[in-house]
Design a protein around this motif. Structure first.
Motif, PDB file in Angstrom:
ATOM      1  N   ARG A  52       0.831  -1.212   0.000  1.00  0.00           N
ATOM      2  CA  ARG A  52       0.000   0.000   0.000  1.00  0.00           C
ATOM      3  C   ARG A  52       0.866   1.263   0.000  1.00  0.00           C
ATOM      4  O   ARG A  52       0.537   2.244  -0.655  1.00  0.00           O
ATOM      5  N   ARG A  53       1.977   1.226   0.723  1.00  0.00           N
ATOM      6  CA  ARG A  53       2.911   2.367   0.694  1.00  0.00           C
ATOM      7  C   ARG A  53       3.530   2.502  -0.693  1.00  0.00           C
ATOM      8  O   ARG A  53       3.749   3.607  -1.184  1.00  0.00           O
ATOM      9  N   LEU A  54       3.814   1.357  -1.306  1.00  0.00           N
ATOM     10  CA  LEU A  54       4.368   1.372  -2.654  1.00  0.00           C
ATOM     11  C   LEU A  54       3.380   2.010  -3.629  1.00  0.00           C
ATOM     12  O   LEU A  54       3.776   2.772  -4.511  1.00  0.00           O
ATOM     13  N   VAL A  55       2.096   1.711  -3.472  1.00  0.00           N
ATOM     14  CA  VAL A  55       1.069   2.334  -4.320  1.00  0.00           C
ATOM     15  C   VAL A  55       1.170   3.846  -4.212  1.00  0.00           C
ATOM     16  O   VAL A  55       1.160   4.554  -5.220  1.00  0.00           O
ATOM     17  N   GLN A  56       1.302   4.350  -3.009  1.00  0.00           N
ATOM     18  CA  GLN A  56       1.400   5.799  -2.814  1.00  0.00           C
ATOM     19  C   GLN A  56       2.652   6.354  -3.477  1.00  0.00           C
ATOM     20  O   GLN A  56       2.617   7.400  -4.135  1.00  0.00           O
ATOM     21  N   ARG A  57       3.776   5.654  -3.326  1.00  0.00           N
ATOM     22  CA  ARG A  57       5.036   6.120  -3.913  1.00  0.00           C
ATOM     23  C   ARG A  57       4.969   6.087  -5.446  1.00  0.00           C
ATOM     24  O   ARG A  57       5.393   7.016  -6.124  1.00  0.00           O
ATOM     25  N   LEU A  58       4.412   4.987  -5.974  1.00  0.00           N
ATOM     26  CA  LEU A  58       4.295   4.882  -7.428  1.00  0.00           C
ATOM     27  C   LEU A  58       3.316   5.909  -7.986  1.00  0.00           C
ATOM     28  O   LEU A  58       3.500   6.406  -9.097  1.00  0.00           O
ATOM     29  N   ALA A  59       2.295   6.229  -7.217  1.00  0.00           N
ATOM     30  CA  ALA A  59       1.315   7.225  -7.658  1.00  0.00           C
ATOM     31  C   ALA A  59       1.992   8.565  -7.920  1.00  0.00           C
ATOM     32  O   ALA A  59       1.663   9.254  -8.892  1.00  0.00           O
ATOM     33  N   VAL A  60       2.918   8.931  -7.083  1.00  0.00           N
ATOM     34  CA  VAL A  60       3.669  10.175  -7.291  1.00  0.00           C
ATOM     35  C   VAL A  60       4.467  10.085  -8.581  1.00  0.00           C
ATOM     36  O   VAL A  60       4.489  11.028  -9.385  1.00  0.00           O
ATOM     37  N   GLN A  61       5.107   8.944  -8.812  1.00  0.00           N
ATOM     38  CA  GLN A  61       5.884   8.760 -10.035  1.00  0.00           C
ATOM     39  C   GLN A  61       4.988   8.848 -11.274  1.00  0.00           C
ATOM     40  O   GLN A  61       5.385   9.416 -12.279  1.00  0.00           O
ATOM     41  N   VAL A  62       3.796   8.269 -11.184  1.00  0.00           N
ATOM     42  CA  VAL A  62       2.867   8.320 -12.317  1.00  0.00           C
ATOM     43  C   VAL A  62       2.565   9.764 -12.669  1.00  0.00           C
ATOM     44  O   VAL A  62       2.593  10.166 -13.832  1.00  0.00           O
ATOM     45  N   ARG A  63       2.288  10.554 -11.663  1.00  0.00           N
ATOM     46  CA  ARG A  63       1.950  11.965 -11.916  1.00  0.00           C
ATOM     47  C   ARG A  63       3.157  12.757 -12.413  1.00  0.00           C
ATOM     48  O   ARG A  63       3.018  13.638 -13.246  1.00  0.00           O
ATOM     49  N   GLU A  64       4.348  12.457 -11.888  1.00  0.00           N
ATOM     50  CA  GLU A  64       5.547  13.207 -12.270  1.00  0.00           C
ATOM     51  C   GLU A  64       6.089  12.807 -13.633  1.00  0.00           C
ATOM     52  O   GLU A  64       6.496  13.658 -14.417  1.00  0.00           O
ATOM     53  N   ARG A  65       6.129  11.520 -13.921  1.00  0.00           N
ATOM     54  CA  ARG A  65       6.793  11.032 -15.129  1.00  0.00           C
ATOM     55  C   ARG A  65       5.862  10.785 -16.302  1.00  0.00           C
ATOM     56  O   ARG A  65       6.304  10.798 -17.445  1.00  0.00           O
TER      57      ARG A  65
END
Length: 130
Positions: A52-65
């Motif tokens: 679940r923490r990974l989902v949050q971290r990846l979500a930021v990457q999705v928006r940034e990249r």
């Protein structure tokens, strides 16, 4: 994303697939995230607090990249044909979780299929099963 040039693990790649589709229409809905996590649990993927923490971290990457730069990450994280087909089915399931298929979600799914090297007849079969 993994640090030091490492590739995504299988479950991380599945999470990223879900997020790419959930974000496609500009509004990540709770039903889409729950669909993602439920599907991963059914698939015997690791869905714990770390995931679940990974989902949050990846979500930021999705928006940034953005989508384009992340499709290669997904592709490298899912080397097997069965994993790629399942990931595509997961994308379709998440896109339709809110019972509305937005044109940008269709575009993301089509680009994902292309990045995963799925043939048109394979994607049609997966969509019909979803």
């Amino acid at each position: 994303m993994p640090d030091g040039g490492a590739h995504l693990k299988r479950d991380e790649a599945f999470l990223l697939v879900g997020l790419l589709v959930a974000d496609a229409d500009g509004k990540r809905l709770p039903v889409e995230i729950e669909t993602l996590l439920d599907a991963l649990e059914r698939h015997a993927s690791s869905v714990d607090d770390r995931a679940r923490r990974l989902v949050q971290r990846l979500a930021v990457q999705v928006r940034e990249r953005g989508l384009g730069s992340l499709l290669g990450e997904v592709s490298r994280g899912l080397p097997g044909a069965a994993e790629r087909a399942w990931a595509f089915g997961l994308a379709v399931e998440i896109a339709y979780a809110d019972r509305e298929l937005h044109p940008s979600e269709v575009d993301h799914i089509a680009r994902l299929a292309e990045a995963l090297g799925l043939a048109g007849d394979e994607t049609f079969t997966v969509v019909r099963r979803s």
